[in-house]
Design a protein around this motif. Structure first.
Motif, PDB file in Angstrom:
ATOM      1  N   THR A  50      12.535  14.029  13.624  1.00 30.35           N
ATOM      2  CA  THR A  50      11.387  13.256  13.384  1.00 30.35           C
ATOM      3  C   THR A  50      10.038  13.741  14.313  1.00 30.35           C
ATOM      4  O   THR A  50       9.457  13.081  14.698  1.00 30.35           O
ATOM      5  N   LEU A  51      10.335  15.142  14.716  1.00 31.02           N
ATOM      6  CA  LEU A  51       9.252  15.497  15.754  1.00 31.02           C
ATOM      7  C   LEU A  51       8.037  15.718  14.814  1.00 31.02           C
ATOM      8  O   LEU A  51       7.956  16.247  13.701  1.00 31.02           O
ATOM      9  N   LYS A  90       4.138   9.232   7.391  1.00 23.68           N
ATOM     10  CA  LYS A  90       4.191   9.035   6.104  1.00 23.68           C
ATOM     11  C   LYS A  90       5.221   9.771   5.567  1.00 23.68           C
ATOM     12  O   LYS A  90       6.087   9.674   4.746  1.00 23.68           O
ATOM     13  N   ASN A  91       5.243  11.389   6.071  1.00 23.31           N
ATOM     14  CA  ASN A  91       6.198  12.526   5.360  1.00 23.31           C
ATOM     15  C   ASN A  91       7.683  12.084   6.051  1.00 23.31           C
ATOM     16  O   ASN A  91       8.419  12.701   5.258  1.00 23.31           O
ATOM     17  N   GLU A  98      12.695  10.104   2.408  1.00 20.25           N
ATOM     18  CA  GLU A  98      14.275   9.939   2.387  1.00 20.25           C
ATOM     19  C   GLU A  98      14.743   8.720   2.703  1.00 20.25           C
ATOM     20  O   GLU A  98      15.988   8.490   2.613  1.00 20.25           O
ATOM     21  N   LYS A  99      13.875   7.999   3.175  1.00 15.78           N
ATOM     22  CA  LYS A  99      14.516   6.715   3.979  1.00 15.78           C
ATOM     23  C   LYS A  99      14.705   5.658   2.799  1.00 15.78           C
ATOM     24  O   LYS A  99      13.727   5.424   2.325  1.00 15.78           O
ATOM     25  N   THR A 100      15.608   4.683   2.756  1.00 17.90           N
ATOM     26  CA  THR A 100      15.791   3.840   2.045  1.00 17.90           C
ATOM     27  C   THR A 100      16.192   2.346   2.603  1.00 17.90           C
ATOM     28  O   THR A 100      17.406   2.378   3.111  1.00 17.90           O
ATOM     29  N   PRO A 101      15.504   1.281   2.736  1.00 20.53           N
ATOM     30  CA  PRO A 101      14.252   1.313   2.602  1.00 20.53           C
ATOM     31  C   PRO A 101      13.391   2.065   3.622  1.00 20.53           C
ATOM     32  O   PRO A 101      13.674   2.382   4.377  1.00 20.53           O
ATOM     33  N   PRO A 102      12.229   2.723   3.120  1.00 23.36           N
ATOM     34  CA  PRO A 102      11.235   3.442   3.649  1.00 23.36           C
ATOM     35  C   PRO A 102      10.503   2.520   5.160  1.00 23.36           C
ATOM     36  O   PRO A 102       9.155   2.252   4.777  1.00 23.36           O
ATOM     37  N   ALA A 161       0.813  -1.227   0.018  1.00 29.31           N
ATOM     38  CA  ALA A 161       0.126   0.083   0.071  1.00 29.31           C
ATOM     39  C   ALA A 161       0.896   1.167   0.202  1.00 29.31           C
ATOM     40  O   ALA A 161       2.023   1.189   0.073  1.00 29.31           O
ATOM     41  N   GLN A 162       0.425   2.505  -0.238  1.00 35.07           N
ATOM     42  CA  GLN A 162       1.027   3.556   0.012  1.00 35.07           C
ATOM     43  C   GLN A 162       1.547   3.838   1.367  1.00 35.07           C
ATOM     44  O   GLN A 162       2.755   4.356   1.291  1.00 35.07           O
ATOM     45  N   PHE A 163       0.765   3.275   2.148  1.00 35.78           N
ATOM     46  CA  PHE A 163       1.442   3.402   3.626  1.00 35.78           C
ATOM     47  C   PHE A 163       0.935   2.036   4.438  1.00 35.78           C
ATOM     48  O   PHE A 163      -0.338   1.859   4.435  1.00 35.78           O
TER      49      PHE A 163
END
Length: 465
Positions: A303-304, A317-318, A322-326, A212-214
């Protein structure tokens, strides 16, 4: 007799006629509210063939579902495909009874948003003592759901608006549906996805973060019925993902011994809907690192605010762009009953002792009315060096706006040998759950080993240090 009664009480006649008419209509039409399939242990003993009911609830028919199974959606009275469509999918049902949480999750979701809720009732197919039979039905249920979504798309629905909440086996069903749309559906929440028959499988054969998208997942029974490894964009591990507070630790707890940890994921999700308190989770590599306070700040991770558990987890989600993998793992502790909140603090201690000391600090806080709560987080031993700050991570079941007393107990936990003491130059209590609250301090006091030391703290900003 009836005639004379109606003459004396005309309203009685009107009420009788109205009731007769209403009963007659119900009898003629034979209509009744479709309900979740209620089976019993004998059904589990002989097994059940798969039969799926798709029970639609909206704010217009919150207490009486509309069964979409086998129905042309253009004839649906309540379905509005322009609104969010939430699927709730249960898991394995070894006794056949309806899930105890099914009505609560439906009502709580509708209280939050004006949406379509579809309860996926595959109790016939999930009720069996032969678990692999239920597992084999998961793909079939997913195919039925895909057919329904296809029809919804033809009638104007959007994949972005599809949200699937799957419990245990239901989490993998949601994943299978998501794969059918190449991960383009809006969101999947997995509530303690099933481990047996899925652990070690390839992503194509289980829930995966690409479905899914998230995808957010809550793991509460990774050492038994749940899936141990991360499966989503963010995976929450309350209490490390194993033994949940308040659940029986021995078989003397009856059926709760087997299902309480596994089921806790659902009740944590429900707690996030009710929002009676804020459950804070901390991104971290391991539960031990979290307990030792190495991840108890989201500021360092930029990440606040810290990720929210459950219904509002998609706000994270925001932070995944930039995370790999997310993918992110988040840990936190809970209390033993609803609303399950734990309130996190740091106790910072600077000591004067020339020789380093290694030990544990037991922490209690109290308010003006006599309420007392003790930290439930058991971290590793802290090392106290001269003039260097040691951070003790603490978590309490209660939170106080005004802390009137702090009690500290120092211990090395050595059975034999000399008793030690700590000369404390400064102690500071700071809330992580409420960062705007004043820090509380105390200065220049002695902690004798295994002796409780209580004092009234003062706001740190009142002292020039």
């Amino acid at each position: 007799m009836f005639h004379s009664a109606f003459q004396r009480f005309p309203m009685l006649g009107i009420c009788f006629f109205t009731c007769f008419l209403a009963c007659g209509i119900k009898a003629d039409t034979g209509k009744k509210c479709p309900e979740f399939t209620d089976l019993s242990l004998p059904n589990a003993l002989i097994g059940t063939d798969l039969k799926v009911q798709l029970l639609l609830y909206t704010r217009k028919n919150q207490n009486c579902s509309e069964n979409l199974s086998g129905q042309n959606l253009t004839t649906s009275v309540y379905l509005n495909v322009t609104k969010k469509i939430v699927f709730v999918i249960h898991g394995y049902r070894p006794t056949g009874s309806p899930p105890v949480w099914i009505n609560e999750i439906k009502n709580s979701l509708l209280a939050k948003e004006d949406i379509n809720i579809i309860i996926v009732d595959w109790n016939r197919g999930a009720t069996t003592l032969i678990y692999p039979n239920a597992v084999s039905n998961t793909w079939k249920v997913a195919e039925i759901l895909k057919n329904l979504i296809d029809e919804m798309l033809e009638n104007g629905a959007s994949l972005d608006s599809v949200y699937m909440i799957g419990v245990s086996l239901g989490a993998h069903i949601a994943g299978f549906v998501g794969k059918a749309y190449s991960g383009k559906i809006g969101r999947i929440t997995g509530l303690d996805p099933a481990g047996p028959s899925f652990s070690g499988k390839e992503p194509s054969e289980r829930l995966d973060h690409t479905d899914a998208q998230f995808v957010d997942v809550i793991h509460t029974d990774i050492d038994a019925l749940g899936y141990r490894k991360p499966l989503g964009n963010i995976d929450f591990y309350p209490n490390g993902g194993t033994d949940q507070p308040g659940c029986p630790r021995t078989i003397l707890g009856g059926s709760q011994y087997f299902k309480c940890d596994h089921q806790r994921s659902v009740f944590l999700f429900l707690s996030s809907l009710e929002q009676k308190c804020k459950i804070t989770a901390f991104p971290c590599d391991s539960y031990m690192d979290y307990r030792n306070g190495k991840c108890a700040s989201c500021e360092a991770l930029k990440t606040l605010p810290c990720p929210a558990l459950g219904y509002y987890a998609d706000k994270w989600k925001n932070h995944l762009i930039e995370k790999t993998p997310p993918m992110t793992k988040a840990y936190f502790d809970t209390s033993d009953k609803k609303p399950f909140c734990m309130y996190h603090y740091f106790v910072d201690i600077i000591t004067w002792n020339k020789s380093s000391r290694r030990g544990f600090i037991r922490i209690q806080i109290a308010d003006n009315t006599g309420n007392v709560t003790e930290s439930k987080i058991n971290s590793d031993a802290a090392v106290f060096h001269q003039y260097r700050q040691a951070k003790i991570f603490a978590g309490f079941y209660m939170d106080f706006d005004n802390v009137s007393k702090i009690t500290l107990t120092f211990s090395t936990k050595n059975v034999v040998g000399p008793k030690y003491k700590l000369r404390v130059l400064q102690m500071r209590l700071r809330s992580l759950s409420n960062s705007e609250r004043f820090h509380l301090c105390r200065y220049d006091f002695i902690l004798l080993e295994n002796v409780e030391t209580s004092f009234r703290p003062i706001p740190c900003h009142e002292i020039d240090v």
